[in-house]
Design a protein around this motif. Structure first.
Motif, PDB file in Angstrom:
ATOM      1  N   GLN A   1      30.398  69.188  29.001  1.00 55.73           N
ATOM      2  CA  GLN A   1      28.953  68.978  29.077  1.00 55.73           C
ATOM      3  C   GLN A   1      28.426  69.340  30.474  1.00 55.73           C
ATOM      4  OE1 GLN A   1      27.870  65.002  27.928  1.00 55.73           O
ATOM      5  NE2 GLN A   1      25.789  65.589  27.411  1.00 55.73           N
TER       6      GLN A   1
ATOM      7  N   GLU B   1      25.950  72.540  31.348  1.00 57.09           N
ATOM      8  CA  GLU B   1      24.671  72.318  32.029  1.00 57.09           C
ATOM      9  C   GLU B   1      24.583  73.175  33.304  1.00 57.09           C
ATOM     10  OE1 GLU B   1      20.902  71.160  32.880  1.00 57.09           O
ATOM     11  OE2 GLU B   1      21.997  70.979  30.998  1.00 57.09           O
TER      12      GLU B   1
ATOM     13  N   ARG C   1      23.932  76.723  32.291  1.00 55.28           N
ATOM     14  CA  ARG C   1      22.549  76.869  31.855  1.00 55.28           C
ATOM     15  C   ARG C   1      21.611  77.003  33.054  1.00 55.28           C
ATOM     16  NH1 ARG C   1      18.033  74.542  31.461  1.00 55.28           N
ATOM     17  NH2 ARG C   1      18.657  72.566  32.356  1.00 55.28           N
TER      18      ARG C   1
END
Length: 154
Positions: A51, A55, A58
């Motif tokens: 995760q 992130e 991104r």
């Protein structure tokens, strides 16, 4: 008895399926059996790590898309594999028109030796910092650019 011992496998399988489908927030509960508890702890740490990495990726992708600097990635043969929106605005090529093509397409004939020298430096693992040169736009205009380049080491 065996069915009761293996009952925790069902939420584990369900959690792995959700993770496989992209739900990186999936976590397993704490199990009573020590072996299953350790599996759940490792699974949960893996989910947290994935995760966080997703992130970060991104955010970096957003930065590359929104920067005013033209960013392109090409392989050691000079074939372009990435082209950001600023490169499109500067040079006039849409990604689908330039990706897979040689970076020599952007290089005036008078600058080909310069490009070759830069490629040799990058191939040798060295950076090219703030190198003033010229490049061609899609409509044939020669523009002045300052190039910084470095090998991407994966």
């Amino acid at each position: 008895m065996l069915g009761r011992l293996l009952k925790p496998l069902q939420p584990m399988m369900s959690a792995m399926n959700r993770m496989e489908q992209g739900d990186l927030t999936t976590r397993l509960p704490e199990f009573a059996l020590p072996e299953f508890r350790r599996i759940a702890q490792h699974f949960n740490r893996m989910g947290e790590s994935l995760q966080a990495s997703t992130e970060e990726s991104r955010r970096l992708a957003l930065l590359v898309k929104q920067t005013a600097d033209a960013i392109m990635i090409h392989d050691l043969q000079g074939n372009i594999s990435f082209w950001n929106p600023a490169a499109q605005r500067m040079f006039g090529y849409a990604p689908e028109d330039i990706i897979g093509k040689s970076s020599t397409l952007l290089t005036p004939a008078s600058q080909r030796a310069d490009l070759e020298q830069n490629m040799q430096q990058i191939t040798a693992g060295r950076k090219v910092d703030h190198h003033d040169t010229q490049r061609l736009t899609r409509d044939g205009r020669v523009i002045d650019v300052s190039i910084s380049a470095a090998p991407l080491i994966d």
